[in-house]
Design a protein around this motif. Structure first.
Motif, PDB file in Angstrom:
ATOM      1  N   MET A   1     -89.399  16.635  17.827  1.00 13.71           N
ATOM      2  CA  MET A   1     -89.025  15.834  16.665  1.00 13.71           C
ATOM      3  C   MET A   1     -87.866  16.489  15.942  1.00 13.71           C
ATOM      4  SD  MET A   1     -91.418  14.647  13.408  1.00 13.71           S
ATOM      5  CE  MET A   1     -91.747  16.323  12.863  1.00 13.71           C
ATOM      6  N   THR A   2     -86.834  15.730  15.631  1.00  7.88           N
ATOM      7  CA  THR A   2     -85.751  16.225  14.797  1.00  7.88           C
ATOM      8  C   THR A   2     -86.329  16.629  13.454  1.00  7.88           C
ATOM      9  OG1 THR A   2     -84.267  14.656  15.864  1.00  7.88           O
ATOM     10  CG2 THR A   2     -83.511  15.637  13.806  1.00  7.88           C
ATOM     11  N   ALA A   3     -85.725  17.681  12.861  1.00  6.08           N
ATOM     12  CA  ALA A   3     -86.261  18.192  11.598  1.00  6.08           C
ATOM     13  C   ALA A   3     -86.368  17.078  10.559  1.00  6.08           C
ATOM     14  CB  ALA A   3     -85.373  19.312  11.080  1.00  6.08           C
ATOM     15  N   ILE A   4     -87.563  16.883  10.042  1.00  8.69           N
ATOM     16  CA  ILE A   4     -87.848  15.861   9.032  1.00  8.69           C
ATOM     17  C   ILE A   4     -88.375  16.577   7.796  1.00  8.69           C
ATOM     18  CG2 ILE A   4     -89.207  13.805   8.474  1.00  8.69           C
ATOM     19  CD1 ILE A   4     -87.258  13.281  10.713  1.00  8.69           C
ATOM     20  N   ALA A   5     -87.966  16.113   6.627  1.00 11.88           N
ATOM     21  CA  ALA A   5     -88.427  16.738   5.391  1.00 11.88           C
ATOM     22  C   ALA A   5     -89.953  16.757   5.341  1.00 11.88           C
ATOM     23  CB  ALA A   5     -87.864  15.978   4.187  1.00 11.88           C
ATOM     24  N   ALA A   6     -90.485  17.890   4.939  1.00 16.34           N
ATOM     25  CA  ALA A   6     -91.938  18.021   4.815  1.00 16.34           C
ATOM     26  C   ALA A   6     -92.460  17.045   3.775  1.00 16.34           C
ATOM     27  CB  ALA A   6     -92.299  19.451   4.412  1.00 16.34           C
ATOM     28  N   LEU A   7     -93.709  16.628   3.949  1.00 18.08           N
ATOM     29  CA  LEU A   7     -94.339  15.791   2.938  1.00 18.08           C
ATOM     30  C   LEU A   7     -94.546  16.598   1.659  1.00 18.08           C
ATOM     31  CD1 LEU A   7     -97.026  13.896   5.058  1.00 18.08           C
ATOM     32  CD2 LEU A   7     -94.866  12.992   4.180  1.00 18.08           C
ATOM     33  N   PRO A   8     -94.320  16.005   0.500  1.00 12.29           N
ATOM     34  CA  PRO A   8     -94.388  16.777  -0.747  1.00 12.29           C
ATOM     35  C   PRO A   8     -95.805  17.077  -1.213  1.00 12.29           C
ATOM     36  CG  PRO A   8     -93.860  14.482  -1.219  1.00 12.29           C
ATOM     37  CD  PRO A   8     -93.835  14.634   0.289  1.00 12.29           C
ATOM     38  N   PHE A   9     -96.786  16.406  -0.639  1.00 12.39           N
ATOM     39  CA  PHE A   9     -98.167  16.593  -1.100  1.00 12.39           C
ATOM     40  C   PHE A   9     -99.126  16.061  -0.047  1.00 12.39           C
ATOM     41  CE2 PHE A   9     -96.464  12.603  -2.825  1.00 12.39           C
ATOM     42  CZ  PHE A   9     -97.331  11.681  -2.272  1.00 12.39           C
ATOM     43  N   LEU A  10    -100.382  16.424  -0.173  1.00 14.74           N
ATOM     44  CA  LEU A  10    -101.426  15.803   0.639  1.00 14.74           C
ATOM     45  C   LEU A  10    -101.751  14.461   0.003  1.00 14.74           C
ATOM     46  CD1 LEU A  10    -103.558  15.932   2.899  1.00 14.74           C
ATOM     47  CD2 LEU A  10    -105.107  16.959   1.220  1.00 14.74           C
ATOM     48  N   PRO A  11    -101.544  13.362   0.699  1.00 14.15           N
ATOM     49  CA  PRO A  11    -101.772  12.052   0.080  1.00 14.15           C
ATOM     50  C   PRO A  11    -103.240  11.818  -0.242  1.00 14.15           C
ATOM     51  CG  PRO A  11    -101.322  11.812   2.426  1.00 14.15           C
ATOM     52  CD  PRO A  11    -101.062  13.250   2.082  1.00 14.15           C
ATOM     53  N   ASP A  12    -103.466  11.089  -1.334  1.00 16.27           N
ATOM     54  CA  ASP A  12    -104.827  10.675  -1.680  1.00 16.27           C
ATOM     55  C   ASP A  12    -105.304   9.552  -0.769  1.00 16.27           C
ATOM     56  OD1 ASP A  12    -104.781  12.489  -3.754  1.00 16.27           O
ATOM     57  OD2 ASP A  12    -104.274  11.008  -5.280  1.00 16.27           O
ATOM     58  N   ALA A  13    -104.351   8.824  -0.191  1.00 16.69           N
ATOM     59  CA  ALA A  13    -104.676   7.731   0.722  1.00 16.69           C
ATOM     60  C   ALA A  13    -103.503   7.512   1.659  1.00 16.69           C
ATOM     61  CB  ALA A  13    -104.975   6.448  -0.044  1.00 16.69           C
ATOM     62  N   VAL A  14    -103.806   7.018   2.852  1.00 15.34           N
ATOM     63  CA  VAL A  14    -102.774   6.615   3.809  1.00 15.34           C
ATOM     64  C   VAL A  14    -102.979   5.136   4.097  1.00 15.34           C
ATOM     65  CG1 VAL A  14    -101.722   6.995   6.059  1.00 15.34           C
ATOM     66  CG2 VAL A  14    -102.700   8.929   4.799  1.00 15.34           C
ATOM     67  N   ILE A  15    -101.906   4.374   3.946  1.00 15.51           N
ATOM     68  CA  ILE A  15    -101.970   2.926   4.116  1.00 15.51           C
ATOM     69  C   ILE A  15    -101.123   2.549   5.324  1.00 15.51           C
ATOM     70  CG2 ILE A  15    -101.605   0.684   3.017  1.00 15.51           C
ATOM     71  CD1 ILE A  15    -101.965   2.060   0.324  1.00 15.51           C
ATOM     72  N   PHE A  16    -101.741   1.834   6.238  1.00 14.48           N
ATOM     73  CA  PHE A  16    -101.156   1.538   7.541  1.00 14.48           C
ATOM     74  C   PHE A  16    -100.757   0.069   7.660  1.00 14.48           C
ATOM     75  CE2 PHE A  16    -103.722   5.236   8.215  1.00 14.48           C
ATOM     76  CZ  PHE A  16    -103.217   5.913   9.308  1.00 14.48           C
TER      77      PHE A  16
END
Length: 225
Positions: A1-16
């Protein structure tokens, strides 16, 4: 994977999103539209149907009315619906990596919802047939909102039903319309393009774009250790 900015936090929810992200159904949908148009002798190129990816029925109809007469639209929708229902009854494959990602979120107690442009009851039927429905606490469809994607309403409603702040939610999408909806809702968004790839205007939104759901999985891992 090309370098992608890290996620800023652990999400409270993931919506698909559903079609094209979790279920490999967009190719089937596009093929059914094209077949229905050919059968009805409508003058629409096969690549025209890529413009429908991620859109609800009303927006699809608006696009059609720019090219064919209003009287031709109901027959096209009906024939495409019949073709698609026949194909989906045969079963549709899952996108690679979706089960591992959903199991990861389940194991860490992170809330999960679906936000799809597919209407009910078809959305629930497809999720159930794919074995995905038990993973989700909430399923929101275009039947539940006045303004479907690319408006943010579906994502905002999904967050509301989960009892989560949209700013603390992660949205996973494949389509441009879905990404515009998620970003418009104030969510952190990751795009996993399928049939339609982001152009410069979409990239200007600044969301993360990855090659696969496995890459999205990788972005979450540092927050789960």
């Amino acid at each position: 994977m090309t370098a992608i900015a890290a996620l800023p936090f652990l999400p409270d929810a993931v919506i698909f999103d559903m079609d094209g992200l979790m279920i490999d159904s967009e190719r089937v949908s596009v093929a059914c539209w094209a077949q229905a148009a050919h059968e009805l002798a409508l003058p629409l190129a096969d690549d025209f149907w890529l413009r429908f990816v991620g859109l609800g029925d009303r927006d699809c109809e608006r696009l059609l009315l720019q090219h064919i007469d209003a009287g031709q639209v109901p027959a096209l929708f009906a024939r495409c619906h019949d073709l698609y229902e026949a194909r989906t009854q045969e079963g549709l494959p899952l996108r690679p990596g979706i089960l591992d990602l959903l199991q990861l979120l389940h194991d860490h107690g992170i809330a999960r919802a679906v936000a799809t442009s597919t209407r009910q009851p078809r959305a629930s039927r497809k999720l159930a047939a794919a074995g995905l429905l038990p993973f989700f606490e909430v399923v929101v469809t275009s039947s539940d909102v006045v303004h479907p994607k690319p408006a943010p309403d579906i994502y905002l409603l999904a967050a509301q039903k989960l009892g989560k702040d949209p700013a603390r939610c992660l949205a996973l999408e494949d389509s441009p319309a879905g990404i515009r909806a998620a970003v418009g809702a104030g969510m952190t968004a990751i795009q996993v393009p399928d049939l339609v790839h982001p152009d410069d205007d979409l990239r200007a939104l600044g969301h993360r774009i990855v090659d696969s759901l496995a890459d999205a999985h990788t972005l979450l891992l540092p927050h789960l250790r």
